[in-house]
Scaffold this motif. Structure first.
Motif, short mmCIF file in Angstrom:
data_model
loop_
_atom_site.label_atom_id
_atom_site.label_comp_id
_atom_site.label_asym_id
_atom_site.label_seq_id
_atom_site.Cartn_x
_atom_site.Cartn_y
_atom_site.Cartn_z
N TYR A 11 65.41 42.33 27.76
CA TYR A 11 65.70 41.30 26.76
C TYR A 11 66.53 42.00 25.68
CZ TYR A 11 61.91 38.48 28.78
OH TYR A 11 61.09 37.76 29.61
N PHE A 64 68.71 41.77 21.88
CA PHE A 64 68.73 41.08 20.60
C PHE A 64 69.76 41.71 19.67
CE2 PHE A 64 64.59 39.04 21.33
CZ PHE A 64 64.04 39.87 22.29
N TYR A 78 70.13 41.79 15.45
CA TYR A 78 69.55 41.45 14.15
C TYR A 78 70.54 41.82 13.06
CZ TYR A 78 64.88 41.04 16.28
OH TYR A 78 63.80 40.66 17.03
N LEU A 126 66.91 37.62 12.94
CA LEU A 126 67.51 37.49 14.25
C LEU A 126 68.83 36.74 14.16
CD1 LEU A 126 66.99 37.89 17.34
CD2 LEU A 126 66.20 35.52 17.34
N LYS A 135 69.77 36.20 20.80
CA LYS A 135 69.03 36.94 21.81
C LYS A 135 69.45 36.51 23.20
CE LYS A 135 65.10 33.78 22.20
NZ LYS A 135 63.62 33.64 22.14
N PHE A 184 71.88 45.43 13.84
CA PHE A 184 71.09 46.24 14.76
C PHE A 184 70.99 45.54 16.11
CE2 PHE A 184 69.25 49.42 11.96
CZ PHE A 184 69.36 48.83 10.70
#
Lengths: 112, 112
Positions: B32, B34, B36, B46, B49, B90
């Motif tokens: 998974y 993501f 951020y 967030l 994703k 990030f």
């Protein structure tokens, strides 16, 4: 507002002391994560709890400990504090640990 | 073991120019992924994703990212940078119920 609360917002203490940081996750979230963010180390994962049990451990020092209580709030205990422990400490929560995290506003710890 | 690499700790773009922030991951199974964003003195929030399904993911504030399995990449893009996009970004990866791994972050500067 992420729904994650952290207290206190700021904390100033002396070397050698012990402090406790508190985190309340979003309503319904079972996972809580703790992170340390400093200028020289960046964002460091410390530890994760899921429904009261420790699930994953990162770069957490032996002087640091955490727990998650039955009401799902969590506390991070930092002891024998050193100057290098000065940082922003973030708590985050998620549903089951495989989805996105919601971060709290952080606690800024200053060790003098 | 999973890891995340963000190329470039600092990226500068002109207002209105394309934003491209790079993220590569290593994982033995589909992760998974993501992105951020962290604004000054705030926690992370967030942006977008990827879990399964469509490999082009759209997020908030006009950002999108494409999961490219063959390149093990998940680069973040925005067609036209705005001054309000200045922040630290990030990339993060979660593999199953293992701990989340964050990249070292990329600070985006937008030049007027």
């Amino acid at each position: 507002d992420s729904g994650v609360t952290q207290t206190p917002k700021h904390l100033i203490t002396a070397t050698g002391q012990r402090v406790t940081l508190r985190c309340s996750p979003r309503s319904g979230d079972l996972s809580v994560y703790w992170y340390q963010q400093s200028l020289d180390q960046g964002l460091q994962f410390l530890i994760q709890y899921y429904n009261g049990e420790e699930r994953a451990k990162g770069n957490i020092l032996e002087r640091f400990s955490a727990q998650q209580f039955p009401d799902l709030h969590s506390e991070l205990n930092l002891s024998s504090l050193e100057l290098g422990d000065s940082a922003l400490y973030f708590c985050a929560s998620s549903g089951d640990g495989t989805d996105e995290q919601y971060f709290g506003p952080g606690t800024r710890l200053t060790v003098t | 073991a999973q890891s995340v690499t963000q190329l470039g700790s600092h990226v500068s773009v002109s207002e209105g120019a394309l934003v491209l922030l790079r993220c590569n991951y290593s994982s033995s199974v589909p992760p998974y992924l993501f992105w951020y964003v962290q604004y000054p003195n705030q926690g992370l929030q967030l942006l977008l994703k990827y879990t399964t399904g469509a490999t082009l993911v759209k997020g908030i504030n006009g950002f999108e990212a494409e999961f490219k399995k063959s390149e093990t990449s998940f680069h973040l893009t925005k067609p036209s940078a705005h001054m309000s996009d200045a922040a630290e970004y990030f990339c993060a990866v979660i593999l199953g119920y293992q701990k989340v791994t964050f990249g070292t972050g990329t600070k985006l500067q937008v030049i007027p």
